[in-house]
Design a protein around this motif. Structure first.
Motif, PDB file in Angstrom:
ATOM      1  N   ARG A  34       0.840  -1.210   0.000  1.00  0.00           N
ATOM      2  CA  ARG A  34       0.000   0.000   0.000  1.00  0.00           C
ATOM      3  C   ARG A  34       0.872   1.256   0.000  1.00  0.00           C
ATOM      4  O   ARG A  34       0.568   2.243  -0.688  1.00  0.00           O
ATOM      5  CB  ARG A  34      -0.931  -0.004   1.211  1.00  0.00           C
ATOM      6  N   LYS A  40       0.938   4.145  -2.903  1.00  0.00           N
ATOM      7  CA  LYS A  40       0.752   5.568  -2.600  1.00  0.00           C
ATOM      8  C   LYS A  40       1.875   6.408  -3.188  1.00  0.00           C
ATOM      9  O   LYS A  40       1.650   7.541  -3.645  1.00  0.00           O
ATOM     10  CB  LYS A  40       0.664   5.780  -1.087  1.00  0.00           C
ATOM     11  N   TYR A 100       1.134   6.745  -6.778  1.00  0.00           N
ATOM     12  CA  TYR A 100       0.072   7.739  -6.943  1.00  0.00           C
ATOM     13  C   TYR A 100       0.624   9.159  -6.829  1.00  0.00           C
ATOM     14  O   TYR A 100       0.248  10.047  -7.617  1.00  0.00           O
ATOM     15  CB  TYR A 100      -1.021   7.512  -5.892  1.00  0.00           C
ATOM     16  N   GLU A 153      -0.157  12.195  -9.362  1.00  0.00           N
ATOM     17  CA  GLU A 153      -1.302  12.903  -8.769  1.00  0.00           C
ATOM     18  C   GLU A 153      -1.693  14.152  -9.560  1.00  0.00           C
ATOM     19  O   GLU A 153      -2.875  14.511  -9.638  1.00  0.00           O
ATOM     20  CB  GLU A 153      -0.965  13.288  -7.324  1.00  0.00           C
ATOM     21  N   PRO A 208      -5.169   2.774  -3.593  1.00  0.00           N
ATOM     22  CA  PRO A 208      -4.814   4.198  -3.731  1.00  0.00           C
ATOM     23  C   PRO A 208      -4.856   4.717  -5.164  1.00  0.00           C
ATOM     24  O   PRO A 208      -5.025   5.922  -5.377  1.00  0.00           O
ATOM     25  CB  PRO A 208      -3.384   4.248  -3.177  1.00  0.00           C
TER      26      PRO A 208
END
Length: 255
Positions: free
Chosen positions: A52, A56, A59, A63, A157
């Motif tokens: 995870r 992230k 991401y 973003e 995510p």
């Protein structure tokens, strides 16, 4: 040590690494209705902590791509919430009524079944090629979302942005058929001009577009009304005293 592990994962998106990152537990969260009916539960995925954290970081690297997603998608975005989405809908409706005083407008809500679960990875790959500029991350994501696959995990995510891309394409296809379209995550709402017979003709086209995206419109749940008091949008009954436009403006001004 973890930094070097992540660099290795990013540089070597082989099947073993991808499968490890995809390992997850699925929790089923009750949405509404009878608790013994499986369809009344939403599956939420939970990765192991290391995977995870890695997702992230991926991401964070992409973003900024939210800037490329349609302004008509209000879900998942920073500083936007349900109140702003409702206020925008009311503003657009009032603007249309002032511009076209002799026309009748309807609010139309469309329910899409298991929207996140049915997204085509072919469309995801198209979005990755179109919007993701970092080559290394793009290649990694193409391995993560196998082209022959469908669906994105709720709780992952990366899923909101991937769904944001797809909703952008959907909005672009629909917008010329209606006076206004907007989404909050997978909640689709339209402003259409009457009469009802003409609306129904256009809805058939819109349903077909949704199906072209691999999604399944629940036509039996489509709601059409020219009376705001009969519309419940994002849990808010429009024009009720406690959710008046003035109150919504006051609450959104504090964001």
């Amino acid at each position: 040590m973890i930094f070097f592990i992540f660099l290795h994962w990013l540089d070597n998106p082989n099947e073993e690494i991808i499968n490890f990152i995809k390992e997850r537990k699925i929790l089923f969260i009750h949405k509404a209705g009878d608790e013994v009916v499986p369809l009344n539960y939403r599956p939420i995925s939970i990765n192991n902590t290391l995977a995870r954290f890695f997702l992230k970081l991926i991401y964070k690297g992409i973003e900024d791509s939210w800037n490329l997603v349609s302004d008509s998608q209000f879900g998942f975005k920073k500083k936007l919430d349900t109140r702003i989405a409702v206020l925008n809908l009311l503003f657009e409706l009032e603007k249309l009524k002032k511009k076209y005083k002799n026309k009748e407008f309807f609010i139309v809500t469309i329910d899409i079944k298991k929207c996140f679960d049915t997204i085509s990875h072919i469309l995801v790959h198209y979005a990755l090629n179109k919007y993701i500029k970092n080559t290394k991350i793009k290649i990694w994501l193409q391995k993560y979302y196998k082209k022959e696959g469908i669906g994105v995990y709720q709780g992952d995510p990366l899923s909101p942005l991937m769904f944001g891309f797809i909703s952008h394409f959907l909005i672009e296809k629909i917008k010329d058929l209606v006076h206004h379209v907007q989404m909050f995550a997978d909640d689709l709402i339209l402003i259409m001009e009457g009469p009802i017979a003409e609306i129904d003709k256009k809805l058939i086209i819109i349903y077909n577009i949704i199906e072209e995206f691999g999604m399944n419109p629940n036509t039996k749940k489509t709601l059409k009304s020219n009376q705001l008091s009969k519309i419940k949008y994002l849990g808010i009954w429009l024009r009720k005293k406690e959710t008046s436009k003035k109150k919504l403006q006051k609450s959104t001004s504090q964001l």
